[in-house]
Motif scaffolding. Structure first.
Motif, PDB file in Angstrom:
ATOM      1  N   LYS A 187      75.902  36.106 -57.142  1.00 51.59           N
ATOM      2  CA  LYS A 187      74.798  36.743 -58.095  1.00 51.59           C
ATOM      3  C   LYS A 187      74.227  36.157 -59.522  1.00 51.59           C
ATOM      4  O   LYS A 187      73.446  35.753 -59.921  1.00 51.59           O
ATOM      5  CB  LYS A 187      74.326  37.886 -58.340  1.00 51.59           C
ATOM      6  N   GLU A 188      75.585  36.013 -59.808  1.00 50.73           N
ATOM      7  CA  GLU A 188      75.584  34.938 -60.894  1.00 50.73           C
ATOM      8  C   GLU A 188      76.746  33.696 -61.393  1.00 50.73           C
ATOM      9  O   GLU A 188      77.567  33.707 -59.935  1.00 50.73           O
ATOM     10  CB  GLU A 188      76.356  36.392 -62.543  1.00 50.73           C
ATOM     11  N   SER A 242      76.067  29.017 -58.562  1.00 47.95           N
ATOM     12  CA  SER A 242      75.619  30.048 -58.270  1.00 47.95           C
ATOM     13  C   SER A 242      74.316  30.172 -58.930  1.00 47.95           C
ATOM     14  O   SER A 242      73.963  29.874 -60.600  1.00 47.95           O
ATOM     15  CB  SER A 242      76.010  31.628 -58.421  1.00 47.95           C
ATOM     16  N   ASN A 243      73.644  30.010 -58.356  1.00 47.54           N
ATOM     17  CA  ASN A 243      71.347  30.442 -58.617  1.00 47.54           C
ATOM     18  C   ASN A 243      70.847  29.148 -58.910  1.00 47.54           C
ATOM     19  O   ASN A 243      69.797  29.450 -59.271  1.00 47.54           O
ATOM     20  CB  ASN A 243      71.522  31.547 -60.077  1.00 47.54           C
ATOM     21  N   SER A 244      71.668  28.214 -58.848  1.00 46.13           N
ATOM     22  CA  SER A 244      70.929  26.858 -59.197  1.00 46.13           C
ATOM     23  C   SER A 244      71.463  26.278 -57.853  1.00 46.13           C
ATOM     24  O   SER A 244      70.550  24.684 -57.668  1.00 46.13           O
ATOM     25  CB  SER A 244      71.357  25.907 -60.213  1.00 46.13           C
ATOM     26  N   SER A 313      65.607  29.326 -59.518  1.00 46.43           N
ATOM     27  CA  SER A 313      66.417  30.455 -60.473  1.00 46.43           C
ATOM     28  C   SER A 313      66.577  31.853 -59.537  1.00 46.43           C
ATOM     29  O   SER A 313      67.303  32.825 -59.453  1.00 46.43           O
ATOM     30  CB  SER A 313      66.284  30.187 -61.459  1.00 46.43           C
ATOM     31  N   LYS A 314      65.464  32.406 -58.414  1.00 44.64           N
ATOM     32  CA  LYS A 314      65.356  33.129 -58.307  1.00 44.64           C
ATOM     33  C   LYS A 314      65.188  33.144 -57.159  1.00 44.64           C
ATOM     34  O   LYS A 314      65.564  32.583 -56.146  1.00 44.64           O
ATOM     35  CB  LYS A 314      63.660  34.264 -58.417  1.00 44.64           C
TER      36      LYS A 314
END
Length: 315
Positions: A187-188, A242-244, A313-314
């Motif tokens: 998540k991060e 993560s997130n990318s 990113s979402k």
């Protein structure tokens, strides 16, 4: 050893994932009924193949010999709908060391090889080890499944929600409590390093970890550790992205373990993992399993296929 077919074992992990049938001298079979394909995976879980291969090899060595190292190559994806045969070559038996070569096949084709070495216990006046990292204990942390359930209340896309629900349906009988669940579950973003407390669920034989000459109960715990060892290694490699970036394919290529001190796989151990390098479609991860008393139990190394794609990113 205590993993024979049909025995009344308390641990469902052993019954479900590590039970083998002996079909000939040095040949053992895993039924497809017991083969596990993870939700996000395409083939039989690599840790299960490691654990089963070690079960097969351990059935062929003397009671006072325990695994001190193993080195594996994953050659082809395991089909969860076909039995796996484990062929054990009793390469050498010595007074102190014994060696085994194990080949796993499906429909006559090799999917996996392992070299395992066993030794008797011995004492030496000199010893040293690294210091166990200082992190919160398992009693202070949330279970990995509980963390995933808590995320279902958030605004997330349908694909992510479906994936989490399927992951929660998998019953692998291993508890995981990550020190930083947001990074562990991607998540991060975070450094390519993670700490997660792990333990198998169920009883697996009682012994004193301070007594080194234990017998076959320790072999059983080593086999369970082989299963657990593949649960958290490669994931550390993609934490900085993560997130990318999201993995499109991840699979083990090779896997090594070194057993240093006795341990109980159904008691909490700290799994320390770091990934020194990721790129060009593969990644390297290094790991250590620590007993709660600070004793280094196992060291690990794994290289695997890691292919990713860039995402919004979402997620």
């Amino acid at each position: 050893m205590a993993v024979e077919q049909g025995e009344n074992l308390a641990s469902e992990l052993i019954r479900s994932f590590l039970t083998l049938e002996k079909i000939d001298v040095n040949i053992f079979r895993a039924s497809p009924v017991n083969l596990w394909k993870p939700t996000a995976g395409r083939s039989v879980f690599g840790g299960q193949v490691v654990g089963q291969a070690l079960v097969a090899a351990s059935k062929t060595v003397n009671e006072d010999h325990h695994a001190h190292s193993l080195h594996c190559y994953f050659l082809r994806a395991g089909n969860p709908n076909r039995p796996i045969l484990y062929h054990v070559d009793r390469t050498r038996d010595g007074r102190t060391y014994s060696s085994r070569n194990i080949k796993a096949t499906q429909e006559g084709v090799a999917i996996f090889t392992m070299q395992a070495s066993y030794k008797t216990d011995e004492e030496d006046a000199f010893q040293h080890q690294f210091t166990m990292p200082s992190v919160p204990g398992p009693e202070e942390l949330k279970d990995s499944d509980d963390f995933l359930r808590s995320q279902l209340n958030e605004d997330m896309n349908d694909n992510r929600r479906t994936l989490i629900l399927k992951i929660l349906e998998d019953k692998i009988h291993v508890e995981k409590r990550p020190v930083n669940p947001e990074v562990y579950h991607h998540k991060e973003k975070g450094e390519p390093k993670r700490f997660v407390w792990v333990r198998a669920i169920g009883e697996m034989g009682e012994f004193d970890v301070q007594v080194r000459s234990i017998g076959n109960d320790l072999k059983l715990h080593q086999c369970v550790a082989g299963f657990i060892s593949d649960l958290a290694l490669l994931g550390a490699a993609i934490q900085p992205g993560s997130n990318s970036y999201t993995p499109t394919y991840m699979a083990s290529l090779d896997h090594s373990m070194w057993f240093h001190n006795p341990f109980k796989a159904n008691e909490w151990m700290l799994f320390e993992v770091e990934s020194p390098q990721c790129g060009a479609g593969k990644a390297l991860s290094l790991g250590r399993l620590w007993r709660q008393d600070g004793t280094l139990a196992v060291s690990l190394a794994q290289e695997g296929v890691v292919r990713t794609q860039q995402i919004d990113s979402k997620m």
